[in-house]
Scaffold this active site. Structure first.
Site, PDB file in Angstrom:
ATOM      1  N   LYS A  45      -9.429   8.451   4.510  1.00 22.42           N
ATOM      2  CA  LYS A  45     -10.368   7.863   3.553  1.00 22.42           C
ATOM      3  C   LYS A  45      -9.923   8.201   2.138  1.00 22.42           C
ATOM      4  O   LYS A  45      -9.424   9.291   1.877  1.00 22.42           O
ATOM      5  CB  LYS A  45     -11.757   8.419   3.839  1.00 22.42           C
ATOM      6  CG  LYS A  45     -12.877   7.688   3.151  1.00 22.42           C
ATOM      7  CD  LYS A  45     -14.210   8.111   3.760  1.00 22.42           C
ATOM      8  CE  LYS A  45     -15.364   7.381   3.093  1.00 22.42           C
ATOM      9  NZ  LYS A  45     -15.246   5.938   3.152  1.00 22.42           N
ATOM     10  N   SER A  70     -18.337  -2.815  -0.600  1.00 19.09           N
ATOM     11  CA  SER A  70     -18.554  -2.171  -1.885  1.00 19.09           C
ATOM     12  C   SER A  70     -18.988  -0.734  -1.610  1.00 19.09           C
ATOM     13  O   SER A  70     -20.059  -0.291  -2.020  1.00 19.09           O
ATOM     14  CB  SER A  70     -19.630  -2.919  -2.687  1.00 19.09           C
ATOM     15  OG  SER A  70     -19.842  -2.299  -3.940  1.00 19.09           O
ATOM     16  N   VAL A  71     -18.139  -0.023  -0.874  1.00 17.45           N
ATOM     17  CA  VAL A  71     -18.465   1.350  -0.480  1.00 17.45           C
ATOM     18  C   VAL A  71     -18.389   2.289  -1.675  1.00 17.45           C
ATOM     19  O   VAL A  71     -19.193   3.204  -1.814  1.00 17.45           O
ATOM     20  CB  VAL A  71     -17.520   1.819   0.651  1.00 17.45           C
ATOM     21  CG1 VAL A  71     -17.762   3.290   0.988  1.00 17.45           C
ATOM     22  CG2 VAL A  71     -17.726   0.951   1.893  1.00 17.45           C
ATOM     23  N   CYS A 139      -7.938   2.058  -8.725  1.00 15.76           N
ATOM     24  CA  CYS A 139      -9.148   2.679  -9.267  1.00 15.76           C
ATOM     25  C   CYS A 139      -9.323   2.328 -10.746  1.00 15.76           C
ATOM     26  O   CYS A 139      -8.349   2.195 -11.485  1.00 15.76           O
ATOM     27  CB  CYS A 139      -9.064   4.196  -9.129  1.00 15.76           C
ATOM     28  SG  CYS A 139      -9.029   4.779  -7.427  1.00 15.76           S
ATOM     29  N   LYS A 174       0.094   2.287  -3.395  1.00 16.41           N
ATOM     30  CA  LYS A 174      -0.625   1.121  -2.886  1.00 16.41           C
ATOM     31  C   LYS A 174      -0.908   0.163  -4.040  1.00 16.41           C
ATOM     32  O   LYS A 174      -1.575   0.519  -5.012  1.00 16.41           O
ATOM     33  CB  LYS A 174      -1.926   1.529  -2.207  1.00 16.41           C
ATOM     34  CG  LYS A 174      -2.602   0.386  -1.457  1.00 16.41           C
ATOM     35  CD  LYS A 174      -3.691   0.894  -0.534  1.00 16.41           C
ATOM     36  CE  LYS A 174      -4.183  -0.208   0.389  1.00 16.41           C
ATOM     37  NZ  LYS A 174      -5.207   0.283   1.334  1.00 16.41           N
ATOM     38  N   THR A 202      -7.778  -4.809  -1.248  1.00 15.09           N
ATOM     39  CA  THR A 202      -8.742  -5.907  -1.120  1.00 15.09           C
ATOM     40  C   THR A 202      -8.719  -6.814  -2.349  1.00 15.09           C
ATOM     41  O   THR A 202      -8.285  -6.415  -3.431  1.00 15.09           O
ATOM     42  CB  THR A 202     -10.168  -5.365  -0.935  1.00 15.09           C
ATOM     43  OG1 THR A 202     -10.495  -4.509  -2.032  1.00 15.09           O
ATOM     44  CG2 THR A 202     -10.289  -4.600   0.380  1.00 15.09           C
ATOM     45  N   GLY A 226      -9.716  -8.726   5.686  1.00 14.66           N
ATOM     46  CA  GLY A 226      -9.784  -9.438   6.958  1.00 14.66           C
ATOM     47  C   GLY A 226      -8.868 -10.644   6.999  1.00 14.66           C
ATOM     48  O   GLY A 226      -8.088 -10.900   6.068  1.00 14.66           O
TER      49      GLY A 226
END
Length: 310
Positions: A45, A70-71, A139, A174, A202, A226
């Site tokens: 995570k 939207s965690v 971020c 990433k 995403t 997805g």
């Protein structure tokens, strides 16, 4: 006999299937459904220097071909991870990748320093918990108005260069699909010493509740993942793999063995799987089996035979 192994930055993966950051926790939950040591690797995570509670309100919304999330990087913080999760990671027989984010350059530097220092101490005692670091530059830079570090090459360069100075372990960067010049961004990462890049993260998207007449998500937008994003991810992986000489890890919409093979043929060294693991809790073991079956049927003995052929 098929050989699924691959090597990235001197680290050997038993197969090219990793579980993507933010979709697999730290592995505890999924270990109830299959032995996660069968995986090529797991990306933990996303971590920030300090613990985060994540976003309020709705966090996940299913779409026609994927999901929105939207965690908000809910996580125990770097120190919490090292103390609470790494003892479990020491027991795993798979490649373990710590995903690190930050709200400012100093957060990245300190987080990387802590992870490297902790791993050095463990290895002096004959133990190990983290094999690689994956740098999340998607971020928002809170000191510069909130624009993600990974949008502008010059801003991303500062982070990659600073973290590379702090760590000796293999470093993956990433990349964001929102980067202004993606191939240039990837090439910069290579020049600054990154051992590999992973993409894509995403894609910014939205859902409106037409009855309440407002966005479903508290912050308006969310991240789309997805099958809906696979063609975009595949194209970007193909472009980046032709622009750099370091390994490229493909991420985005993978849900079958044939999907994995598409990314390999596009130039990926390995892949990460995220959303598929929500729809099928045993997706990791299923995908490895499907890939092996496909390779046997097509008489492919090793992934190197078809990697980057398109």
């Amino acid at each position: 006999m098929t050989d699924l192994s691959c090597v990235i930055a001197g680290v050997t993966f038993k197969n090219p299937v990793m579980m993507a950051s933010g979709t697999f926790g730290f592995g505890h939950e999924y270990s109830q459904f299959y032995p996660i040591d069968i995986l090529g690797g797991i990306c933990g995570k996303g971590l920030t220097l300090q613990p985060k509670e994540g976003n309020p309100g709705v966090r996940v919304w299913e779409t026609a071909s994927g999901m929105l999330n939207s965690v908000g990087l809910e996580n125990p913080g770097v120190r919490g991870f090292l103390e609470q999760e790494c003892p479990y990671w020491e027991t795993l027989d798979t490649v373990r990748i710590a995903n690190l984010g930050g709200g400012c350059l100093e957060d990245y530097i300190e987080g990387a320093r802590l992870i490297q220092s902790d791993e050095n101490n463990r290895r002096q005692q004959g133990r190990s918990a983290v094999d690689m670091i994956e740098l999340n530059i998607s971020c928002p830079n809170v000191k510069e108005g909130g624009m993600a570090f990974g949008i502008q090459t010059e801003e991303a360069q500062k982070v990659v260069r600073a973290v590379r100075r702090e760590v000796t372990m293999p470093l993956i960067v990433k990349l964001s699909p929102g980067a202004e010049r993606l191939t240039e961004m990837a090439y910069m990462c290579e020049l600054e010493g990154a051992d590999a890049v992973s993409l894509i993260n995403t894609i910014s998207a939205m859902k409106i509740d037409v009855r309440s007449r407002k966005s479903v998500f508290r912050h308006g937008y969310a991240g789309l993942s997805g099958p809906a994003i696979k063609p975009i991810a595949l194209r970007m992986v193909h472009q980046v793999s032709h622009a750099v000489n370091i390994p490229v890890i493909g991420v985005g919409g993978i849900s079958s063995g044939e999907d994995i093979m598409e990314f390999i043929m596009a130039g990926a060294a390995a892949v990460q799987v995220g959303t598929a693991g929500f729809a099928d809790l045993r997706a990791g073991v299923r995908l490895i089996s499907e890939l092996e079956t496909f390779m046997a049927a097509e008489k492919i003995s090793h992934l190197d035979e078809v990697r980057g052929i398109v």
